[in-house]
Scaffold this motif. Structure first.
Motif, mmCIF file in Angstrom:
data_model
loop_
_atom_site.group_PDB
_atom_site.id
_atom_site.type_symbol
_atom_site.label_atom_id
_atom_site.label_comp_id
_atom_site.label_asym_id
_atom_site.label_seq_id
_atom_site.Cartn_x
_atom_site.Cartn_y
_atom_site.Cartn_z
ATOM 1 N N ASN A 143 0.819 -1.217 0.000
ATOM 2 C CA ASN A 143 0.000 0.000 0.000
ATOM 3 C C ASN A 143 0.853 1.266 0.000
ATOM 4 O O ASN A 143 0.489 2.273 -0.639
ATOM 5 N N ASN A 144 1.976 1.226 0.706
ATOM 6 C CA ASN A 144 2.878 2.385 0.693
ATOM 7 C C ASN A 144 3.471 2.599 -0.702
ATOM 8 O O ASN A 144 3.633 3.742 -1.153
ATOM 9 N N THR A 145 3.778 1.505 -1.368
ATOM 10 C CA THR A 145 4.316 1.584 -2.730
ATOM 11 C C THR A 145 3.299 2.193 -3.677
ATOM 12 O O THR A 145 3.625 3.090 -4.475
ATOM 13 N N VAL A 146 2.076 1.731 -3.577
ATOM 14 C CA VAL A 146 1.014 2.263 -4.431
ATOM 15 C C VAL A 146 0.781 3.745 -4.122
ATOM 16 O O VAL A 146 0.671 4.574 -5.029
ATOM 17 N N SER A 147 0.710 4.086 -2.851
ATOM 18 C CA SER A 147 0.457 5.480 -2.459
ATOM 19 C C SER A 147 1.563 6.420 -2.936
ATOM 20 O O SER A 147 1.301 7.599 -3.234
ATOM 21 N N SER A 148 2.792 5.903 -3.015
ATOM 22 C CA SER A 148 3.917 6.744 -3.441
ATOM 23 C C SER A 148 3.789 7.214 -4.886
ATOM 24 O O SER A 148 4.476 8.150 -5.300
ATOM 25 N N MET A 149 2.901 6.590 -5.639
ATOM 26 C CA MET A 149 2.700 6.977 -7.038
ATOM 27 C C MET A 149 1.788 8.182 -7.177
ATOM 28 O O MET A 149 1.684 8.774 -8.256
ATOM 29 N N PHE A 150 1.126 8.567 -6.108
ATOM 30 C CA PHE A 150 0.129 9.638 -6.179
ATOM 31 C C PHE A 150 0.678 10.914 -5.549
ATOM 32 O O PHE A 150 0.610 11.115 -4.343
ATOM 33 N N ASN A 151 1.262 11.759 -6.376
ATOM 34 C CA ASN A 151 1.746 13.057 -5.928
ATOM 35 C C ASN A 151 1.843 13.979 -7.141
ATOM 36 O O ASN A 151 1.553 13.574 -8.272
ATOM 37 N N ASP A 152 2.232 15.221 -6.922
ATOM 38 C CA ASP A 152 2.259 16.218 -7.991
ATOM 39 C C ASP A 152 3.321 15.936 -9.046
ATOM 40 O O ASP A 152 3.251 16.469 -10.156
ATOM 41 N N THR A 153 4.295 15.100 -8.704
ATOM 42 C CA THR A 153 5.325 14.744 -9.681
ATOM 43 C C THR A 153 4.897 13.580 -10.559
ATOM 44 O O THR A 153 4.965 13.632 -11.785
ATOM 45 N N GLN A 405 0.648 5.450 -19.490
ATOM 46 C CA GLN A 405 -0.413 4.452 -19.340
ATOM 47 C C GLN A 405 0.245 3.074 -19.452
ATOM 48 O O GLN A 405 0.945 2.808 -20.430
ATOM 49 N N ASN A 406 0.015 2.220 -18.478
ATOM 50 C CA ASN A 406 0.681 0.912 -18.480
ATOM 51 C C ASN A 406 -0.217 -0.191 -17.935
ATOM 52 O O ASN A 406 -0.917 0.004 -16.944
ATOM 53 N N VAL A 407 -0.157 -1.346 -18.579
ATOM 54 C CA VAL A 407 -0.651 -2.598 -18.006
ATOM 55 C C VAL A 407 0.507 -3.585 -18.103
ATOM 56 O O VAL A 407 0.919 -3.956 -19.203
ATOM 57 N N PHE A 408 1.052 -3.981 -16.957
ATOM 58 C CA PHE A 408 2.179 -4.908 -16.915
ATOM 59 C C PHE A 408 1.674 -6.313 -16.613
ATOM 60 O O PHE A 408 0.865 -6.506 -15.698
ATOM 61 N N ILE A 409 2.179 -7.290 -17.364
ATOM 62 C CA ILE A 409 1.827 -8.690 -17.145
ATOM 63 C C ILE A 409 3.090 -9.424 -16.725
ATOM 64 O O ILE A 409 4.103 -9.412 -17.451
ATOM 65 N N LEU A 410 3.047 -10.058 -15.553
ATOM 66 C CA LEU A 410 4.189 -10.806 -15.026
ATOM 67 C C LEU A 410 3.766 -12.269 -14.888
ATOM 68 O O LEU A 410 3.184 -12.675 -13.865
ATOM 69 N N PRO A 411 4.008 -13.085 -15.912
ATOM 70 C CA PRO A 411 3.473 -14.460 -15.930
ATOM 71 C C PRO A 411 3.938 -15.323 -14.763
ATOM 72 O O PRO A 411 3.129 -16.040 -14.157
ATOM 73 N N ASP A 412 5.224 -15.283 -14.426
ATOM 74 C CA ASP A 412 5.736 -16.167 -13.379
ATOM 75 C C ASP A 412 5.218 -15.791 -12.000
ATOM 76 O O ASP A 412 5.124 -16.631 -11.105
ATOM 77 N N LEU A 415 0.849 -11.934 -11.795
ATOM 78 C CA LEU A 415 0.548 -10.536 -11.483
ATOM 79 C C LEU A 415 0.136 -9.753 -12.722
ATOM 80 O O LEU A 415 0.673 -9.957 -13.814
ATOM 81 N N VAL A 416 -0.820 -8.831 -12.510
ATOM 82 C CA VAL A 416 -1.139 -7.798 -13.489
ATOM 83 C C VAL A 416 -1.137 -6.469 -12.741
ATOM 84 O O VAL A 416 -1.804 -6.335 -11.708
ATOM 85 N N ILE A 417 -0.385 -5.503 -13.253
ATOM 86 C CA ILE A 417 -0.274 -4.199 -12.598
ATOM 87 C C ILE A 417 -0.719 -3.124 -13.586
ATOM 88 O O ILE A 417 -0.165 -3.010 -14.681
ATOM 89 N N VAL A 418 -1.696 -2.334 -13.178
ATOM 90 C CA VAL A 418 -2.200 -1.240 -14.011
ATOM 91 C C VAL A 418 -1.801 0.084 -13.377
ATOM 92 O O VAL A 418 -2.012 0.292 -12.181
ATOM 93 N N ARG A 419 -1.210 0.957 -14.173
ATOM 94 C CA ARG A 419 -0.928 2.319 -13.728
ATOM 95 C C ARG A 419 -1.345 3.278 -14.833
ATOM 96 O O ARG A 419 -0.879 3.173 -15.968
ATOM 97 N N LEU A 420 -2.236 4.204 -14.525
ATOM 98 C CA LEU A 420 -2.721 5.183 -15.488
ATOM 99 C C LEU A 420 -2.471 6.571 -14.921
ATOM 100 O O LEU A 420 -2.784 6.838 -13.762
ATOM 101 N N LYS A 424 5.117 10.533 -17.434
ATOM 102 C CA LYS A 424 6.027 9.385 -17.357
ATOM 103 C C LYS A 424 7.127 9.634 -16.333
ATOM 104 O O LYS A 424 8.161 8.973 -16.346
ATOM 105 N N ASN A 425 6.897 10.587 -15.439
ATOM 106 C CA ASN A 425 7.920 10.939 -14.453
ATOM 107 C C ASN A 425 8.117 9.862 -13.401
ATOM 108 O O ASN A 425 9.167 9.796 -12.758
ATOM 109 N N ALA A 426 7.117 9.021 -13.204
ATOM 110 C CA ALA A 426 7.195 8.019 -12.145
ATOM 111 C C ALA A 426 8.309 7.013 -12.436
ATOM 112 O O ALA A 426 8.532 6.625 -13.582
ATOM 113 N N ASP A 427 8.992 6.581 -11.378
ATOM 114 C CA ASP A 427 10.021 5.550 -11.515
ATOM 115 C C ASP A 427 9.330 4.195 -11.499
ATOM 116 O O ASP A 427 9.123 3.585 -10.447
ATOM 117 N N ILE A 428 8.960 3.725 -12.679
ATOM 118 C CA ILE A 428 8.198 2.487 -12.787
ATOM 119 C C ILE A 428 9.032 1.288 -12.369
ATOM 120 O O ILE A 428 8.508 0.318 -11.813
#
Length: 440
Positions: A143-153, A405-412, A415-420, A424-428
């Motif tokens: 949750n901290n990781t997800v929350s870190s994506m939400f800021n003015d940068t 805009q990203n949908v990441f698929i991690l087969p092994d 996981l599916v991770i969506v970030r909209l 593109k400033n975020a350190d993905i």
């Protein structure tokens, strides 16, 4: 007096020259703003004020003055009062920039849609997801990781993290929620590519066949295959730049039929040896899809009946150009949860809760690196084979779009991770790495 007259004449002449040489740029600025405004207000149900202060609040688009007409569902944008563009919204088709040739009396065909399943829990329906807690997940770190994506940068609007078909994290920026439609930009390309996978699985198309373009029959372009187009490896000339007057911006904001612009381009390389990212290529593929059907109605319906509504992405709207063709390069809108469904479809190798849309061979094909792409690209899908995200698995792949805009698929990792978002400033790389760290 003569000096003053000459000075005024010089200034007037300079102004004319400035307008003349910048007219194409003004056309694109006003076109972008009008199209963005109409889609944001009438498709995504946002206010004009919100749209102007978020989606259109970047240079030089913020130079346009926008207005909406609620009654006729249109938006107009003026660039310095010198040039005005207009976009209209059509139910089921989204928004489109109109030209002087537009006839409002013509009634366009609209795709037939199926009703959403609001009884079955998400992801295989649209009802409330079932609560689930996994003992191997550090939810605090997640949750901290997800929350870190939400800021003015970072300017993230939505994140959905799915593990073993369950939502383990979900967060939205102010003004957005699980019902908000968000523009996927070039993630739309992966939808277009998937439709070829469906037709291939049905035995109705051979992607290794020559591209069915009559304009290429008498020159070296006749050797270009659908496969080359899917891999962006045709050798055709194309300039993909959203910060200038380029092939991409002229196509999106000036062309009435976006399926044809790439057809006109010459070869500057060799098929299968010259990777070049091209939105024009994907819209050409949309045009090739149109050729597979006897009627335009069948073409419009196919995208929904065989993919979008078939897996319950009922919020999704793919906008058409003025000629009625889907803008397969750029204009798909959907909720974050519905974007996640597309990722799950690939995670499960084309099987949707027992319904096979395509098979594992297509996933292998679509995620095989394109020659000369340095391991970055497959068939309308981005790859991590080239180590773009060094702390993520190399077999991770993704649907990516403009402004992050990203949908990441991690087969092994299942996981599916969506970030909209809006940047593109975020350190993905760090974002994905910390999500992986949270799952033990």
């Amino acid at each position: 007096m003569k000096f003053l007259q000459r000075s005024l004449l010089l200034v007037f002449t300079l102004l004319i020259l400035i307008v003349f040489f910048n007219y194409p740029k003004l056309n694109i600025i006003a076109g972008y703003s009008a199209k963005s405004t109409a889609s944001s207000v009438f498709l995504a149900n946002r206010s004009l004020e919100f749209t102007d202060t978020t989606d259109n609040d970047f240079s030089p688009i913020n130079l346009a003055l926008d207005a909406v007409n609620e009654k006729e569902k249109s938006a107009t944008s003026s660039a310095f009062g010198l040039l005005t563009r207009k976009a209209i919204y059509r139910e089921g088709l989204g928004s489109v920039l109109i030209t002087d040739n537009f006839n409002p009396k013509n009634t366009p065909l609209v795709p037939k849609r199926s009703k959403p399943n609001n009884e079955t829990p998400f992801p295989y329906g649209n009802a409330t997801p079932k609560d689930s807690v996994f003992a191997n997940i550090d939810y605090s770190l997640l949750n901290n990781t997800v929350s870190s994506m939400f800021n003015d940068t970072n300017k993230t609007r939505a994140v959905v993290v799915m593990y073993k078909d369950k939502i383990i994290a979900e967060k939205y920026d102010a003004g957005f929620d699980e019902k908000s439609r968000l523009l996927g930009w070039s993630m739309t390309k992966s939808i277009t590519g998937t439709l070829f996978g469906i037709l291939q699985c049905q035995g109705k198309i051979d992607v290794r066949a020559k591209a069915p373009i009559k304009e290429w029959l008498n020159d070296d372009r006749k050797n270009i295959t659908i496969h080359n187009l899917l891999q962006m490896n045709s050798g055709l000339k194309w300039d993909e730049d959203y910060n200038s007057i380029s092939d991409a911006t002229k196509m999106l904001f000036l062309e009435e039929d976006m399926t044809k612009i790439q057809i006109k381009k010459p070869l500057i390389g060799k098929p299968n040896e010259t990777w070049n990212y091209s939105s024009g290529t994907t819209n050409l593929l949309s045009g090739i899809l149109r050729q597979q059907f006897k009627t335009h109605q069948e073409y419009l319906d196919f995208w929904y009946t065989h993919l979008i509504d078939r897996i319950g992405m009922n919020s999704m709207i793919i906008e058409t150009d003025l000629s009625g063709n889907y803008v397969g390069s750029s204009y798909a809108w959907a909720t974050a949860r519905d974007w996640a469904k597309l990722g799950l479809l690939y995670l499960h190798n084309g099987n949707w809760n027992g319904d096979n849309l395509f098979d594992e061979d297509w996933v292998k094909y679509a995620t095989t690196p394109t020659p000369t792409s340095d391991g970055w690209y497959g068939a309308q899908i981005w790859l991590n084979e080239g180590n773009r995200y060094p702390d993520a698995p190399k077999n991770m792949y993704s649907f990516n779009g403009y402004q992050g805009q990203n949908v990441f698929i991690l087969p092994d990792q299942d996981l599916v991770i969506v970030r909209l978002g809006l940047t593109k400033n975020a350190d993905i790389n760090v974002f994905i790495s910390e999500i992986l760290q949270s799952i033990n």
